[in-house]
Structures are given as C-alpha cells and as structure tokens.
Write an enzyme that holds these catalytic residues in place. Sequence first.
Site, PDB file in Angstrom:
ATOM      1  N   GLU A   1      43.638  -2.756 -63.856  1.00 20.56           N
ATOM      2  CA  GLU A   1      43.334  -3.570 -64.916  1.00 20.56           C
ATOM      3  C   GLU A   1      42.462  -2.834 -66.036  1.00 20.56           C
ATOM      4  OE1 GLU A   1      40.306  -7.442 -66.123  1.00 20.56           O
ATOM      5  OE2 GLU A   1      41.996  -7.771 -64.246  1.00 20.56           O
TER       6      GLU A   1
ATOM      7  N   HIS B   1      42.828 -11.253 -68.706  1.00 24.53           N
ATOM      8  CA  HIS B   1      41.499 -11.460 -67.968  1.00 24.53           C
ATOM      9  C   HIS B   1      40.796 -12.367 -69.448  1.00 24.53           C
ATOM     10  CE1 HIS B   1      38.310 -10.175 -65.214  1.00 24.53           C
ATOM     11  NE2 HIS B   1      38.047 -11.360 -65.648  1.00 24.53           N
TER      12      HIS B   1
ATOM     13  N   ARG C   1      39.604 -11.475 -58.881  1.00 20.35           N
ATOM     14  CA  ARG C   1      39.539  -9.962 -59.202  1.00 20.35           C
ATOM     15  C   ARG C   1      40.946  -9.469 -58.765  1.00 20.35           C
ATOM     16  NH1 ARG C   1      36.053 -11.198 -62.265  1.00 20.35           N
ATOM     17  NH2 ARG C   1      34.181 -10.177 -62.338  1.00 20.35           N
TER      18      ARG C   1
END
Length: 326
Positions: free
Chosen positions: A262, A281, A233
């Site tokens: 993000e 991602h 993460r």
Amino acid sequence: MQKVKHILVTVPVEQRHIDLLKAAVPEAEFRFREFMEKEDVAPEDVAWAEVILGNVEPGQLNASEKLRWLQTNSAGVEPYLKPGVLAENTVLTNATGAYGLAISEHMLGMLLEIIKKLELYRDAQKQGSWNSLGRVTSVYGSTVLVLGMGDIGGEFGMRCKALGARVLGVRRKNTEKPEYADEVYLTEDLDRLLPQADVVAVTLPGTEATRGMLSRERISRMKNGAVLLNVGRGYIVDTEALCDALESGKLAGAGLDVTEPEPLPPEHRLWRIPTAVVTPHISGYYHLKETHERILRIFTENLERFVKGEPLVNQVDFQTGYRKTP
C-alpha cells in the site's frame, strides 16, 4: 485536577470546535496545526506539546518526556507502538468509535456491488454491452463472518443482520455476545468457520498477531463463491493468494479498502481482476462529515477527563495494540 499548559491540535477544526476544546481547559495554551498528508507539523510544535490531539509523524516524537498524552485521530495506532516513538510514561488513546458508521457503510456498498455484479455491469457499460451476466446472490439468508467485533465490525454486523444475514463473530477473548451476532467464537476457531461463510469481513487492527492471518491455506478453506472484504490492514491477507483465488473463480469477489503493498502499484494485477473492488484506503478519514464530528467529540470528552484525572476513553494497551478493557 491535572494542570496542562501546552496542547497541540493537528486536525482540521472550525471555530465551534476550538471553543469547545478551550472551554475544557481554559488555562491551557493551544496551537492548531492541520496535519496534511505530505506536510509535517513543525518539530518545534511537537517538542512544545504536553498533549497532542491528532496524528503526527511518529519520527517527530522521539520518545519526548514532555509529552504526557497522545490522542490519535485514527483507530489504528501501530506506528506509535514501536520502541522509541513514545516515552514509557506517555498515555496513548485512539479514535475508536468515530469510524464505524462510515466504514461499515463502505463495506456494505462493496458487498452489494459484488454480489449483484455491479462492478461487472459497470465494466460492461463502458463497452456498451446490453447483456445479462446471470445469477446474483443476496445478503438475506447468507452467513457473514466478521473478524473483529469492535466499532467497525459491530456496525457492519448490525447492518448485515438487519438485511437478514446470519452473523458470526470472531474475537480474541470471551466477552458478552452482542445482540446483532447469532454466534460468537474465538480466533482459534477460525479454520472451521471459514468454510461456512458466504462473506468474510476483516475489520481487525494491524498487529503482529493479525499479520498474515488470512494466509493462502486459510483462503483455500473459504467457501467456493464466497466474498472477502478487508478494511483492517492489507497485510492481514495474503495478496497473491487472494489474486489467485479471484482469478480461478474460487472466490466470487473481494472488496478491499486496504492492500499489501500500500499504495497498490499501478502495475499490480489486482487492479485488473474484474471481481476485485479496490478503493485507496479512503473508507474512513474525514470523507464523511460525521466522522470528523465524532473525532472532535472524542477529543473533547477525553480532554475533559484528562484534566480531571479520570480514566480516558479508548486507552491503548501497548502490548496488544487493542484498547484496554475496564
């Protein structure tokens, strides 16, 4: 045996997947609704379901007392751990085991790109520059520190070991050392391990315990010329401290499939740091067909276990956010 009437499936399926799932619970009624990134599953479908296979927006669950089990198609489950999302009696399982192949290969690709300076040569190619950029390094003979020794970290560690690296693993608690690891340590040993590592690979889940783990102070402890990889993460790593370390040359590069914030805003300086390799991602999801197949196999096995009243694979501990250990 447990009776289940209503099962909602929110991942893309082919007819052969449908046949396998229905064969596991012939008496149940299924609804197949593909959950797209910007399109929610209908609230009435969520309210109808006793079992959900796949991710839905956490806000749609509203601690439904009818929902007995949620099986995610993701390895990360932090949005479902928040109070008021799932009822106390709802079982939560994740898709650990589906993503190791795809994400570990993505990590290895980023690592090789950085240590062979391929990202810099790609930039030079755009300028038509035919010049050497100097020395490179190798996975062979390097020390790779893997933070998180689950499916993804394990697959990455195995690949680095096969290429001749010394692999150190960091985990939360003492368990048997896997064959690919030369040494295994606990999280409390991290500060003394960071200066030894040529590569630091973050494959940890997002929990309050991992938030900010690679702080500015810890990044400063890293070996000069080291490479940082993060597929866990974004908020595990201090982004601004990482940018400073890359711009100063303290670190040779960073491969990031996750960022904080993000999505990464277009104006963020990280985009323009030559030694940063950033992907949005995408190392997991369904981009590799085998990942999708593995997810459906986990769904089918767990569905069979659920109706038989057997322990489920990948059941999540709500306190830690990790899988429960047997």
